[in-house]
Design an enzyme around this catalytic site. Structure first.
Site, PDB file in Angstrom:
ATOM      1  CB  SER A  42     -45.071  26.980  85.057  1.00 58.48           C
ATOM      2  OG  SER A  42     -46.177  27.842  84.979  1.00 58.48           O
ATOM      3  CB  SER A  43     -50.159  25.751  86.936  1.00 58.41           C
ATOM      4  OG  SER A  43     -50.193  27.155  87.012  1.00 58.41           O
ATOM      5  CB  CYS A  44     -48.651  28.370  82.037  1.00 59.77           C
ATOM      6  SG  CYS A  44     -46.893  28.204  81.820  1.00 59.77           S
TER       7      CYS A  44
ATOM      8  CE1 TYR B 241     -41.269  30.101  82.237  1.00 59.67           C
ATOM      9  CE2 TYR B 241     -43.525  29.480  82.744  1.00 59.67           C
ATOM     10  CZ  TYR B 241     -42.221  29.668  83.138  1.00 59.67           C
ATOM     11  OH  TYR B 241     -41.860  29.421  84.440  1.00 59.67           O
TER      12      TYR B 241
ATOM     13  CE  LYS C   2     -40.266  26.618  83.462  1.00 66.89           C
ATOM     14  NZ  LYS C   2     -39.043  26.312  84.239  1.00 66.89           N
TER      15      LYS C   2
ATOM     16  CG  HIS D 128     -45.780  36.395  87.986  1.00 66.61           C
ATOM     17  ND1 HIS D 128     -44.440  36.134  88.146  1.00 66.61           N
ATOM     18  CD2 HIS D 128     -46.214  35.573  87.005  1.00 66.61           C
ATOM     19  CE1 HIS D 128     -44.082  35.196  87.290  1.00 66.61           C
ATOM     20  NE2 HIS D 128     -45.134  34.827  86.584  1.00 66.61           N
TER      21      HIS D 128
HETATM   22  O1  GFB Z   1     -49.668  36.984  87.305  1.00 65.54           O
HETATM   23  P1  GFB Z   1     -49.957  37.169  85.873  1.00 65.54           P
HETATM   24  O2  GFB Z   1     -49.124  38.167  85.143  1.00 65.54           O
HETATM   25  O3  GFB Z   1     -49.830  35.794  85.132  1.00 65.54           O
HETATM   26  O4  GFB Z   1     -51.487  37.653  85.707  1.00 65.54           O
HETATM   27  P2  GFB Z   1     -50.726  34.572  84.584  1.00 65.54           P
HETATM   28  C1  GFB Z   1     -52.549  37.019  86.344  1.00 65.54           C
HETATM   29  C2  GFB Z   1     -53.826  37.797  86.087  1.00 65.54           C
HETATM   30  O5  GFB Z   1     -53.759  39.039  86.794  1.00 65.54           O
HETATM   31  C3  GFB Z   1     -54.095  38.141  84.619  1.00 65.54           C
HETATM   32  C4  GFB Z   1     -54.141  40.092  85.924  1.00 65.54           C
HETATM   33  O6  GFB Z   1     -55.475  38.007  84.365  1.00 65.54           O
HETATM   34  C5  GFB Z   1     -53.692  39.620  84.546  1.00 65.54           C
HETATM   35  O7  GFB Z   1     -54.341  40.335  83.516  1.00 65.54           O
HETATM   36  N1  GFB Z   1     -53.546  41.363  86.380  1.00 65.54           N
HETATM   37  C6  GFB Z   1     -54.253  42.416  86.886  1.00 65.54           C
HETATM   38  C7  GFB Z   1     -52.257  41.708  86.363  1.00 65.54           C
HETATM   39  N2  GFB Z   1     -53.439  43.452  87.141  1.00 65.54           N
HETATM   40  C8  GFB Z   1     -52.185  43.028  86.822  1.00 65.54           C
HETATM   41  C9  GFB Z   1     -50.921  43.681  86.892  1.00 65.54           C
HETATM   42  O8  GFB Z   1     -50.779  44.835  87.270  1.00 65.54           O
HETATM   43  N3  GFB Z   1     -49.831  42.924  86.516  1.00 65.54           N
HETATM   44  C10 GFB Z   1     -49.961  41.632  86.085  1.00 65.54           C
HETATM   45  N4  GFB Z   1     -48.858  40.952  85.755  1.00 65.54           N
HETATM   46  N5  GFB Z   1     -51.159  41.026  85.992  1.00 65.54           N
HETATM   47  C11 GFB Z   1     -48.331  33.774  83.983  1.00 65.54           C
HETATM   48  C12 GFB Z   1     -47.735  33.176  82.761  1.00 65.54           C
HETATM   49  O9  GFB Z   1     -49.672  33.872  83.662  1.00 65.54           O
HETATM   50  O10 GFB Z   1     -48.253  32.961  85.127  1.00 65.54           O
HETATM   51  C13 GFB Z   1     -46.480  32.485  83.025  1.00 65.54           C
HETATM   52  O11 GFB Z   1     -47.643  34.176  81.778  1.00 65.54           O
HETATM   53  C14 GFB Z   1     -46.477  31.658  84.267  1.00 65.54           C
HETATM   54  O12 GFB Z   1     -46.209  31.684  81.923  1.00 65.54           O
HETATM   55  C15 GFB Z   1     -47.044  32.408  85.430  1.00 65.54           C
HETATM   56  O13 GFB Z   1     -47.181  30.457  84.084  1.00 65.54           O
HETATM   57  C16 GFB Z   1     -47.128  31.577  86.691  1.00 65.54           C
HETATM   58  O14 GFB Z   1     -51.138  33.686  85.699  1.00 65.54           O
HETATM   59  O15 GFB Z   1     -51.822  35.025  83.694  1.00 65.54           O
END
Ligand code: GFB
Length: 311
Positions: free
Chosen positions: A108-110, A137, A141, A180
């Protein structure tokens, strides 16, 4: 990899695994083995060993993982590090013991540092501190990448690691607490339209930037790499992305267009933003000759259709 080769897709019901299955079937690969979670607990070392002993797969796609969005990663920190380490340890070691010809490990890119320069090149790995919300996580990875590399060096295995950017597509998780951002916003915006609610709440500031790859494109890239290249050709690992990103606010606006929602967005600053930007440098993959084909808006429309089938 021949169309008759025995291929194990670990995690075949998830976003990535189900896309891999579709792509393999479309490519005429007819000898695929898979197991549901109920049939095989991948955190159980003995069960995994018995499965490899019985099935003797020649090729393995390691798409099984405990995954989730920013809130799930930050809340279930122990589950994310334990389950991911256990699953990948068991599968990679069993693949070595049973002479698997080639394995593809999905990261993953994280894995990159929170403040890595953008776009992120493969050699930025371990050059700085990780984003705290998904550190467990990311550490799992990174361990997977290093494990594949170690088995290649010590035992002459052919275990390739790929780092996809953020993903979306059919069979995503639409649970608002654990998903996500794209499936979450699809659901929230759809519900707001149905109930004529004129606002939708977005977590954080809406300013973070993310790059999104459609899951079927990722599967295509994985098959491209698996059928044409070895782990040695690719190096320690290779990024898979589209080379473009958008702010969360822009992504929400695109989803609202796809759904046909006229309302506006409000921002919940009690929720974390996470990494400010995650954009992959895809020049290595570009040099090998692969490009994504699904436009972002088309992909979002397909993802919205998938969501509607689940209602
Ligand atoms: O997709 P996401 O949960 O993962 O969130 P990450 C991306 C961005 O969207 C963050 C915002 O800045 C969130 O605060 N966001 C806005 C929301 N509204 C929402 C919502 O309703 N739900 C969610 N989930 N986000 C994950 C990692 O990070 O990405 C994992 O935690 C993994 O480890 C994955 O790498 C691909 O991109 O921030």
């Amino acid at each position: 990899m021949l169309t008759s080769s025995k291929i194990y897709v670990a995690g075949h019901r998830g976003l990535v695994g189900s896309a891999l299955l579709r792509r393999l079937q479309h490519g005429g690969f007819g000898n695929i083995v898979s197991r549901t979670h109920a049939e095989l607990d991948l955190t159980d070392q003995r069960a995994v060993e018995t499965f490899f002993q019985t099935e003797q797969p020649e090729y393995v796609f390691l798409a099984a993982a405990k995954v989730g969005g920013i809130h799930a990663n930050n809340t279930y920190r122990a589950d994310f590090i334990y389950q991911n380490l256990a699953m990948q340890c068991n599968i990679i070691h069993a693949a070595y013991r049973h002479g698997v010809k080639k394995l593809l490990f999905l990261g993953s890119s994280c894995i990159y540092p929170k403040h890595a320069p953008q776009p992120m090149k493969e050699d930025y790995l371990l050059s700085g501190k990780l984003e705290p919300t998904n550190e467990p996580y990311a550490i799992a990875k990174i361990a997977g990448i290093k494990m594949c590399g170690a088995y290649n060096t010590q035992y002459g295995c052919n275990f390739m690691s790929v780092m996809p950017t953020n993903l979306y597509g059919p069979n995503d998780n639409y649970d608002l607490q654990t998903s996500h951002v794209i499936p979450a916003l699809i659901r929230k915006i759809h519900q707001a339209k149905q109930t004529s609610n004129d606002t939708v709440t977005i977590w954080g500031s809406g300013k973070p930037r993310r790059e999104f790859l459609y899951s079927d494109d990722l599967a295509d890239a994985c098959l491209f790499l698996m059928t044409r290249y070895t782990a040695a050709d690719v190096g320690e690992f290779i990024n898979i992305g589209i080379g473009q990103d958008n702010s969360i606010r822009e992504i929400a606006t695109l989803i609202a267009e796809v759904v046909g929602y006229p309302g506006r967005f409000v921002y919940d600053s009690s929720k974390p933003d996470g990494t400010p930007q995650k954009l992959l440098d895809i020049s290595q993959l570009d040099r090998l000759g692969w490009k994504a084909t699904t436009g972002f808006k088309d992909g979002l429309a397909k993802a919205y259709k998938d969501f509607q089938t689940k209602l």
